[in-house]
Design a protein around this motif. Structure first.
Motif, mmCIF file in Angstrom:
data_model
loop_
_atom_site.group_PDB
_atom_site.id
_atom_site.type_symbol
_atom_site.label_atom_id
_atom_site.label_comp_id
_atom_site.label_asym_id
_atom_site.label_seq_id
_atom_site.Cartn_x
_atom_site.Cartn_y
_atom_site.Cartn_z
ATOM 1 N N GLY A 78 0.767 -1.230 0.000
ATOM 2 C CA GLY A 78 0.000 0.000 0.000
ATOM 3 C C GLY A 78 0.799 1.281 0.000
ATOM 4 O O GLY A 78 0.348 2.288 0.505
ATOM 5 N N ARG A 79 1.986 1.282 -0.568
ATOM 6 C CA ARG A 79 2.817 2.474 -0.530
ATOM 7 C C ARG A 79 2.835 3.219 -1.862
ATOM 8 O O ARG A 79 3.521 4.230 -1.987
ATOM 9 C CB ARG A 79 4.252 2.107 -0.134
ATOM 10 N N THR A 80 2.107 2.733 -2.850
ATOM 11 C CA THR A 80 2.159 3.367 -4.158
ATOM 12 C C THR A 80 0.760 3.558 -4.723
ATOM 13 O O THR A 80 0.369 2.900 -5.674
ATOM 14 C CB THR A 80 2.995 2.526 -5.143
ATOM 15 N N PRO A 81 -0.059 4.464 -4.134
ATOM 16 C CA PRO A 81 -1.380 4.730 -4.703
ATOM 17 C C PRO A 81 -1.248 5.163 -6.154
ATOM 18 O O PRO A 81 -0.309 5.859 -6.531
ATOM 19 C CB PRO A 81 -1.921 5.862 -3.832
ATOM 20 N N THR A 82 -2.200 4.757 -6.955
ATOM 21 C CA THR A 82 -2.078 4.993 -8.387
ATOM 22 C C THR A 82 -3.460 5.149 -9.005
ATOM 23 O O THR A 82 -4.466 4.832 -8.396
ATOM 24 C CB THR A 82 -1.339 3.814 -9.065
ATOM 25 N N ASP A 83 -3.480 5.665 -10.231
ATOM 26 C CA ASP A 83 -4.740 5.705 -10.968
ATOM 27 C C ASP A 83 -4.650 4.802 -12.187
ATOM 28 O O ASP A 83 -5.387 4.949 -13.157
ATOM 29 C CB ASP A 83 -5.091 7.139 -11.385
ATOM 30 N N ALA A 84 -3.731 3.844 -12.135
ATOM 31 C CA ALA A 84 -3.559 2.877 -13.225
ATOM 32 C C ALA A 84 -3.539 1.467 -12.629
ATOM 33 O O ALA A 84 -3.199 1.283 -11.470
ATOM 34 C CB ALA A 84 -2.259 3.153 -13.975
ATOM 35 N N PRO A 85 -3.904 0.456 -13.412
ATOM 36 C CA PRO A 85 -3.885 -0.916 -12.904
ATOM 37 C C PRO A 85 -2.491 -1.328 -12.452
ATOM 38 O O PRO A 85 -1.491 -0.998 -13.084
ATOM 39 C CB PRO A 85 -4.339 -1.749 -14.114
ATOM 40 N N VAL A 86 -2.418 -2.058 -11.346
ATOM 41 C CA VAL A 86 -1.144 -2.565 -10.856
ATOM 42 C C VAL A 86 -0.696 -3.772 -11.681
ATOM 43 O O VAL A 86 0.483 -3.940 -11.980
ATOM 44 C CB VAL A 86 -1.255 -2.933 -9.366
ATOM 45 N N LEU A 87 -1.657 -4.608 -12.059
ATOM 46 C CA LEU A 87 -1.347 -5.805 -12.851
ATOM 47 C C LEU A 87 -1.395 -5.440 -14.327
ATOM 48 O O LEU A 87 -2.452 -5.188 -14.890
ATOM 49 C CB LEU A 87 -2.362 -6.915 -12.536
ATOM 50 N N ARG A 88 -0.222 -5.428 -14.982
ATOM 51 C CA ARG A 88 -0.141 -4.849 -16.318
ATOM 52 C C ARG A 88 -0.180 -5.871 -17.440
ATOM 53 O O ARG A 88 -0.625 -5.567 -18.540
ATOM 54 C CB ARG A 88 1.143 -4.015 -16.426
ATOM 55 N N ASP A 89 0.352 -7.087 -17.191
ATOM 56 C CA ASP A 89 0.413 -8.060 -18.274
ATOM 57 C C ASP A 89 0.338 -9.469 -17.701
ATOM 58 O O ASP A 89 0.205 -9.659 -16.498
ATOM 59 C CB ASP A 89 1.697 -7.867 -19.095
ATOM 60 N N ARG A 90 0.428 -10.456 -18.588
ATOM 61 C CA ARG A 90 0.282 -11.846 -18.167
ATOM 62 C C ARG A 90 1.357 -12.238 -17.140
ATOM 63 O O ARG A 90 1.054 -12.969 -16.186
ATOM 64 C CB ARG A 90 0.387 -12.755 -19.399
ATOM 65 N N GLU A 127 -0.510 1.048 8.062
ATOM 66 C CA GLU A 127 -1.169 1.791 6.986
ATOM 67 C C GLU A 127 -2.469 1.116 6.562
ATOM 68 O O GLU A 127 -3.476 1.786 6.308
ATOM 69 C CB GLU A 127 -0.234 1.919 5.778
ATOM 70 N N GLY A 128 -2.433 -0.218 6.464
ATOM 71 C CA GLY A 128 -3.649 -0.939 6.101
ATOM 72 C C GLY A 128 -4.742 -0.743 7.124
ATOM 73 O O GLY A 128 -5.922 -0.556 6.775
#
Length: 317
Positions: A34-46, A187-188
């Motif tokens: 939980g240290r990298t909030p983002t507005d993009a998917p974390v899982l990018r590829d296979r 943090e969680g």
């Protein structure tokens, strides 16, 4: 259900170079904590998805199952007909829901198509009626009105604050029951605490793990509320994570809230019970007295035997 999940995961990393799997796992660990909030998917590829499934699904499954089991104990005559898993990725929470109740239909919402594709593949034989739907997780998210159960597991830490609030609001507005799970880190816990406030302000009552819907008695920065679920590690799991022990303990924080007429337990054991000669020390979160330690001795008879068998996270009365 865990054995079915292990069977589905077997062979998942076949053909994936070990270095690539290890690099994906390292990046995913940072996001999972939980240290990298983002507005993009974390899982990018296979490769990401395969590494995630091998690394996280067994532990996520056990943590979510523990949270759902605690909730189910407070609503013994209820079971969901519809379940929405927000940010469900490859579906660990959906497997855990199927391990807790039967006869419902699950819908997994996630913004990463590779995760949905693999989740559908893993669940094809065991959970064939699950719907896997691509959906942005954040502002604008809606949950169908009348949904019985919403789960959000290990997702809030990936989101920006405004998206986090939007997800909790969507769940609280539409669902009869909401169960949120995050890593068992300070943090969680703070994210769960924040979401807990949102749920109570929306009119839901807290039924687990808390014995009340009032303000959490823990002072932020001094301690945090979390629990542990034992995970039996397969050879695949050890391959991805390293180590030689046949098990590990997954630490997690959670909250379960509902609009149902349900009553929480009088108290919850919030630390591992300490066994002493002729006595057991229990750290409890209670309905009226906040956090307290109680000592159960042999003089308490049946209560003493119950205390010796009690586990961290159990109800206590």
């Amino acid at each position: 259900m865990y054995e079915e999940l292990r069977a589905a995961l077997a062979g998942l990393l076949d053909g994936l170079p070990p270095k690539q799997a290890a690099q994906a796992v390292e990046r995913l660990i940072a996001n999972y904590r939980g240290r990298t909030p983002t507005d993009a998917p974390v899982l990018r590829d296979r490769a990401d998805v395969a590494a995630y499934a091998a690394y996280r699904m067994p532990a996520t499954f056990e943590a979510v199952r523990a949270a759902l089991t605690a909730f189910a104990a407070r609503v013994p005559d209820w079971s969901p007909a519809t379940h929405v898993d927000i940010g469900g990725g490859t579906g660990a929470a959906t497997w855990a829901t199927a391990a807790t109740w039967e006869g419902h239909r699950s819908t997994v919402l996630d913004w990463a198509q590779p995760a949905l594709d693999l989740g559908r593949e893993l669940a094809a034989k065991t959970l064939p009626d699950t719907e896997w739907r691509r959906q942005t997780i954040g502002e604008g998210l809606t949950v169908p009105a009348g949904t019985d159960l919403v789960t959000v597991s290990y997702v809030l830490g990936e989101l920006r604050p405004e998206d986090r609030r939007a997800v909790v609001a969507a769940a609280a507005t539409a669902a009869e029951a909401v169960v949120l799970i995050e890593p068992g880190t300070p943090e969680g816990y703070l994210r769960i605490r924040e979401a807990r406030t949102q749920l109570t302000e929306a009119g839901l009552r807290i039924v687990a793990p808390c014995p009340h819907s009032d303000t959490c008695p823990i002072v932020p920065g001094q301690d945090w509320c979390h629990f542990a679920a034992r995970v039996n590690r397969s050879s695949l799991h050890r391959q991805v994570k390293g180590g030689s022990l046949p098990y590990e303990d997954e630490k997690f924080s959670y909250v379960a809230a509902t609009t149902l007429d349900a009553t929480p337990a009088p108290a919850r054991i919030v630390r591992k019970p300490q066994l002493r000669k002729g006595q057991v020390l229990l750290d409890l979160c209670t309905t009226g007295d906040g956090l307290q330690r109680t000592t159960v001795t042999k003089r308490h008879g049946t209560h003493y035997r119950e205390a010796r068998d009690a586990s961290w996270g159990d109800d206590w009365s």
